[in-house]
Design an enzyme around this catalytic site. Structure first.
Site, PDB file in Angstrom:
ATOM      1  N   GLU A 260       0.818  -1.222   0.000  1.00  0.00           N
ATOM      2  CA  GLU A 260       0.000   0.000   0.000  1.00  0.00           C
ATOM      3  C   GLU A 260       0.853   1.275   0.000  1.00  0.00           C
ATOM      4  O   GLU A 260       0.640   2.176   0.792  1.00  0.00           O
ATOM      5  CB  GLU A 260      -0.956   0.007   1.203  1.00  0.00           C
ATOM      6  CG  GLU A 260      -2.019  -1.063   1.107  1.00  0.00           C
ATOM      7  CD  GLU A 260      -3.112  -0.950   2.174  1.00  0.00           C
ATOM      8  OE1 GLU A 260      -2.829  -0.429   3.262  1.00  0.00           O
ATOM      9  OE2 GLU A 260      -4.241  -1.398   1.899  1.00  0.00           O
ATOM     10  N   ASP A 333      -8.637  -8.711   3.733  1.00  0.00           N
ATOM     11  CA  ASP A 333      -8.405  -7.642   4.698  1.00  0.00           C
ATOM     12  C   ASP A 333      -9.454  -7.568   5.798  1.00  0.00           C
ATOM     13  O   ASP A 333     -10.305  -6.687   5.776  1.00  0.00           O
ATOM     14  CB  ASP A 333      -8.356  -6.298   3.953  1.00  0.00           C
ATOM     15  CG  ASP A 333      -7.878  -5.175   4.849  1.00  0.00           C
ATOM     16  OD1 ASP A 333      -7.457  -5.460   5.972  1.00  0.00           O
ATOM     17  OD2 ASP A 333      -7.929  -4.015   4.412  1.00  0.00           O
ATOM     18  N   GLU A 361     -12.723  -1.850  12.118  1.00  0.00           N
ATOM     19  CA  GLU A 361     -12.721  -1.099  10.869  1.00  0.00           C
ATOM     20  C   GLU A 361     -13.890  -1.481   9.964  1.00  0.00           C
ATOM     21  O   GLU A 361     -14.549  -0.616   9.400  1.00  0.00           O
ATOM     22  CB  GLU A 361     -11.393  -1.343  10.135  1.00  0.00           C
ATOM     23  CG  GLU A 361     -11.336  -0.687   8.773  1.00  0.00           C
ATOM     24  CD  GLU A 361      -9.997  -0.923   8.065  1.00  0.00           C
ATOM     25  OE1 GLU A 361      -9.110  -1.565   8.635  1.00  0.00           O
ATOM     26  OE2 GLU A 361      -9.871  -0.443   6.918  1.00  0.00           O
TER      27      GLU A 361
HETATM   28  O1  GCW Z   1      -7.223  -2.657   6.498  1.00  0.00           O
HETATM   29  C1  GCW Z   1      -6.388  -1.815   5.791  1.00  0.00           C
HETATM   30  C2  GCW Z   1      -6.681  -0.486   6.361  1.00  0.00           C
HETATM   31  C3  GCW Z   1      -5.490   0.426   6.441  1.00  0.00           C
HETATM   32  C4  GCW Z   1      -4.347  -0.334   7.077  1.00  0.00           C
HETATM   33  C5  GCW Z   1      -4.026  -1.553   6.232  1.00  0.00           C
HETATM   34  C6  GCW Z   1      -2.944  -2.418   6.854  1.00  0.00           C
HETATM   35  C7  GCW Z   1      -2.668   0.530   8.552  1.00  0.00           C
HETATM   36  O2  GCW Z   1      -7.730   0.113   5.668  1.00  0.00           O
HETATM   37  O3  GCW Z   1      -5.857   1.546   7.180  1.00  0.00           O
HETATM   38  O4  GCW Z   1      -3.208   0.474   7.269  1.00  0.00           O
HETATM   39  O5  GCW Z   1      -5.137  -2.345   6.097  1.00  0.00           O
HETATM   40  O6  GCW Z   1      -3.282  -3.389   7.507  1.00  0.00           O
HETATM   41  O7  GCW Z   1      -1.768  -2.129   6.686  1.00  0.00           O
END
Ligand code: GCW
Length: 681
Positions: A260, A333, A361
């Site tokens: 990312e 995720d 989240e």
């Molecule tokens: O779940 C996603 C999130 C990000 C997060 C990323 C990760 C810290 O939306 O906010 O970043 O994963 O786990 O690295």
């Protein structure tokens, strides 16, 4: 047996005491005989003296003596004492006996050993005090104004935090976000880390840091951060030395690299192993660990779910023994339901640790009541079949199957500055159950919920009702509220993303529905249509052999089972298959109807939770009762929004009616889309 006290006016129950409310009505004395004097043992003594609820005047002995049956920070518990190999073991034994006294659990002679060596919280806390995906206020560690002064208030809070962790066996914390700032490695911040570590130490909690891979260039002003460059290696070695001078028991680094947008070894043509090993070598002389995340995906691949496996499997066996690969529970995720990540069990020559997300989240932030233990239990108990039947994720990660040198389990923290720490009373249960499962990955969600409810609510009688009897409490409060907790995750799956649907949330903070969201030019794998693949024929992501073939990353018999829609578990159906609206489900309904019933069932369940809670009124102080009642109302509203949004949006493609025995939508699709888009502008 729980002891109840009739108190007519209760002081405020603001939740700050967590599960350590420990209302001891009568002072009970205990004579604690300590092994030797040390900071951790003093903590154990103090806790026992202040919290003892056993026989008055009893003598309780703490014995530090090695014993082969006791592993890591485990302990041997008897009614009269605790024996352990380590000081931390004595502390955990002390908390265990206090918990059992309060919950009325029996105390027999037994050895309790932790499943994982490192039980760690990952704080996604930024150095300016904000928290990525935090829903409980600002960071307890960092702040924007006057960032380097350590106040008495800071220290008190860190101490309370450390105590809460220790009481459930958590022994480590990563203090900063995985999207990390290079500033964490500068002197002022490292001094603050030292101050935090000093407060955590008497509770056996070690500090770890998330570091940016490009720190040598960013902080050290080197020309490169290439892990094979000798100047870079030298820079990390000296940085690590500096950290250990300040924090002698420093735990190690957690790294999000080449993920990312974060820098990583691949920026220099190197592999994850090159990067992780370079840091591992720097930490090795001090027994430090590297937790290297496998959360990687690029926009160019056709199936995000396959990428971590594809990237990491070729590296199996290439990592140093003080590297642990940190793998999210599912391949995408932290969605409401995912199959386990195929990396579990498949990496046989590398230490692998599960990462769970405690902060909600994707599960309603601090508004929805969702008890997460059943989700994690589902993952831990999933059979990978990698070394035959019974090769569960738990056993593949805790050292039972593979001889991994280090074992660990991580949870993304939900702690913030809110008085109640977690933004919602019921989110405290998720911090609690994470600790309990990391200590013992065989525990049942139901037992953990029961413990938590007893510790959190016993002796909490509504001010309107001062005489509540013990058996009434069990029957009218404990059992129904426990059931509500146990049902809550499945309810959320139903009203958000049933049948294996995933990643269809609003891009707007990941709260609420957003199946429509796909702005022009946006990376496809960040938009819901990439995941639900809806069209006039049907819905779902084809990950079978005729599709992306993600099924092939699973060991047989799972690959074949997932590949066939008739044997694929309903919970993963649309994760692995794109199926026609008329597909016949195991229960005889067609897919469209079944989806409608599931969304509706989720909504009905939350309505049911409201009833359960309203009936619990006589057993809860008004402050906490009102908070939960209010939140359940918001959850109900949001559940209806999820159902209406997803059904009305998908109905444009299925062109089939919502079964007539179900309640009609109360929201209009275009208004929901408009609201969602407007909020994002
Ligand atoms: O779940 C996603 C999130 C990000 C997060 C990323 C990760 C810290 O939306 O906010 O970043 O994963 O786990 O690295």
């Amino acid at each position: 047996m729980i002891v109840f006290v009739a108190i007519s006016t209760l002081h405020a129950e603001n939740g700050h005491q967590l599960w350590l409310r420990n209302r001891n009505p009568l002072p009970v004395t205990v004579n604690v005989v300590g092994a030797k004097s040390s900071a951790i043992i003093s903590t154990a003594q103090k806790e026992l003296q202040e919290g003892w609820q056993g026989k008055s005047g009893a003598t309780f002995t703490l014995t530090l003596k090695s014993d082969k049956a006791i592993l890591k920070d485990g302990f041997r518990l008897t009614a009269n004492g605790v024996q352990a190999n380590t000081e931390a073991g004595l502390l955990y034994g002390a908390y265990e006996i206090l918990r059992r006294q309060q919950t009325g659990e029996s105390i027999k002679d037994e050895v309790c050993n932790p499943s994982y060596e490192v039980r760690i919280l990952n704080h996604w806390d930024n150095l300016d005090g904000t928290i990525e995906r935090g829903y409980a206020g600002a960071s307890i560690f960092w702040r924007k104004d006057d960032p380097f002064t350590v106040t008495e208030k800071d220290k008190q809070l860190w101490q309370e935090y450390a105590r809460a962790n220790a009481s459930i066996g958590i022994n480590a914390a990563v203090l900063d976000n995985v999207n990390s700032s290079p500033l964490i490695l500068t002197a002022d911040y490292l001094n603050r880390v030292k101050a935090i570590a000093e407060v955590l130490r008497p509770y056996g909690v070690k500090a770890y840091l998330s570091v940016k891979f490009s720190s040598p260039a960013l902080v050290g002003k080197l020309k490169t951060s290439d892990p094979l460059d000798s100047e870079v290696i030298k820079w990390w070695n000296s940085k690590v030395k500096e950290i250990y001078t300040l924090v002698p028991d420093f735990g190690g680094f957690l790294i999000k690299a080449s993920s990312e947008g974060q820098p990583g070894p691949q920026d220099y043509g190197r592999t994850h192993a090159d990067g992780a090993n370079m840091l591992a070598d720097a930490l090795k002389p001090y027994s430090g660990l590297v937790m290297w995340r496998a959360f990687v995906y690029s926009p160019n691949d056709k199936d995000r779910a396959k990428q971590a496996y594809n990237e990491f499997m070729p590296l199996d066996g290439k990592f140093r023994d003080n590297v642990i690969i940190q793998v999210k529970n599912g391949p995408i995720d932290f969605q409401p339901r995912e199959p386990f990540s195929p990396l579990f069990g498949a990496m046989k020559k590398t230490s692998v640790m599960p990462e769970f997300q405690i902060t909600m989240e994707y599960l309603g932030h601090s508004t929805h009541l969702v008890y997460l233990s059943p989700m994690w239990e589902e993952c831990l108990q999933s059979d990978t079949y990698q070394e035959g039947k019974g090769s569960t994720v738990a056993r593949c990660t805790d050292g039972s199957i593979y001889p991994q040198k280090h074992t660990a389990m991580a949870g993304v923290s939900n702690v913030g500055l809110d008085t109640n720490w977690n933004g919602y009373l019921f989110n405290q249960a998720n911090w609690y159950c994470f600790g309990r499962l990391a200590w013992n990955n065989k525990l049942k969600s139901s037992d953990i919920a029961e413990e938590w409810l007893k510790l959190t609510f016993a002796n909490s009688v509504s001010d309107k009702n001062s005489e509540v009897k013990n058996n009434d409490w069990e029957k009218n409060f404990l059992q129904p509220v426990k059931q509500m907790m146990l049902d809550s995750r499945e309810a959320a799956v139903d009203y958000m993303m049933p049948l294996g649907l995933h990643h269809i949330m609003s891009a707007n903070g990941h709260y609420g529905p957003g199946p429509w969201w796909a702005p022009k030019g946006m990376r496809a794998d960040w938009t819901p249509p990439y995941y639900h693949q809806v069209d006039s024929i049907g819905i779902g992501f084809n990950r079978t052999k005729t599709g992306s073939d993600a099924v092939d990353q699973y060991h047989e018999p799972l690959a074949s089972q997932f590949n066939d829609p008739n044997s694929c578990p309903d919970g993963f159906l649309l994760w692995f298959h794109h199926l026609p609206w008329t597909f016949k489900m195991k229960n005889g309904r067609n897919l469209w109807d079944d989806m409608c019933y599931r969304y509706d069932r989720g909504v009905q369940e939350v309505r049911q939770f409201q009833k359960v809670w309203d009936k619990a009124a006589p057993y809860v102080d008004s402050e906490r009762f009102n908070e939960v009642q209010r939140k359940l109302r918001s959850q109900s509203t949001n559940a209806v929004l999820w159902k209406d949004a997803c059904l009305l949006y998908f109905q444009q493609f299925s062109k089939m009616p919502i079964p007539y025995d179900l309640e009609r939508p109360v929201n209009n699709l275009d208004e929901m889309i408009e609201n969602d888009t407007r909020r994002r502008r």
